[in-house]
Design a protein around this motif. Sequence first.
Motif: not given
Length: 491
Positions: A98-114
């Motif tokens: 809900l907080v991130c919506q359609s944007y990729p977040d850094l603090s809450l984003g999952d681990y990946s190359v991106l």
Amino acid sequence: MLLLLLLVLLLAGTRLLWAQWKLRTLNLPPLAPGFLHLLQPNLPIHLLRLSRKMGPIYRLHYGLRNVVVLNSKQSIEEAMLRKWVDFAGRPQMQSSKLVCQSYPDLSLGDYSVLWKAHKKLTRSALLLGARNSMELWVQQLTQEFCQRLRAQAGAPVDIHREFLLLTCGIICGLTFGNKSDTLVRSICSCVQDLMNAWNHWSIQILDMVPFLRFLPNPGIQRLKQMVEVRDLIVGQQLRQHKDSLVAGQWRDLLDYMLQGVEQPGKEQGSEQLQEGHVHMSVVDLFIGGTETTATTLSWAVAFLLHHPEIQRRLQEELDLELGPDSFTSRLLYKDRKQLPLLNATIAEVLRLRPVVPLALPHRTIRPSRIAGYDIPRDTVIIPNIQGANLDETLWERPHEFWPDRFLPLGKSPHELSFGCGARVCLGESLARLELFVVLTHLLQAFTLLPLEGALPSLQPQPYSGINLLVQPFQVRLQPRGLGAPCRGQCQ
């Protein structure tokens, strides 16, 4: 509706039993009995007490899943430092979506190359983009902050509100190159409204029972409205910066990050950073760089009101190093070791009251082990930072405010208030700089006095969200006149 609810419960129960069956051969951490642990008002301390019965590593029921709680510095560092790759993931919680919506977040984003590229861009902006201006900006705004407070000398001051405006002004200046009062106050209000909506029980319960999101929930609509306001403010700044951007130059962090984002189409078929990543980096800077630092400063003031002898020693240290009549003298952050008691006091406040006491939850991206226990893939991990900072096997008199435990500097272990490993808080260096500069200015300029003899509570507000908040209080600021000694009120 009732039949649908019963069906969902049946499916969830079946899934839970199947998951437990698959894990039957593993040596899992012990499971604490009960289902209501996470409803405790002081959750980090409750989890620490459980560790005395269950050991430093155990599992808890978290809605329809089990989570693993780490309560010791040793277990947290084993997971987040020595085996950081295994534990670098983030669970995709309903509240986070809900907080991130359609944007990729850094603090809450999952681990990946991106995600790694996103982290590198934001880290570079903080280390390089503001390298020459960060300390100067913090010093300038803090000096203006103290000048404003002098106009309120002797009157009750809501010090937490003042710290919020200061830290928001610092982030506004570093990120947007703009410290206008209108912008600062609008962003400050937006951050507070967003955090209040996010921390509300109607949102937090979605992480425990996700299917509740399909039921009517006014809290969800309120949070979505706050996210829209947030994105409107950030989007406006992004457009203004893009319109005036000069290639190869940057005026602030936003300019730096915009130029660090690859242009679409350079690498067809591969993921690359987009403007949305910059958008969420800005959001993280404000969410992680205003309320948290302001709250730590408020805790520092509260502890000093309870311990006037420490305040007196700090002012004596400042007067000795900078001169009792030189209130415009400034000490560079790189020379901070010249104020050992101030550094020790900051470390002690961070140890006792880490603002994010349970960090943000981690997720194992592959099977691992901690202290001999098997930790399956996709396990949610809760690092109890406050519990580790109060570990009786590590700290002498752990619940006592005693800055001298860190003297001489380096004597005691390092506190874990900003986390560690791949998910360490990227704003740690800025936060530590702000704590040092603001407390230096504040204690040079004022003696902190309780309001009509009423000391603030040192018990945090009931824990129901991410931050460990101080209970509201006011303070009186007695200006320290040129050459005037500390008066009897601070004895």
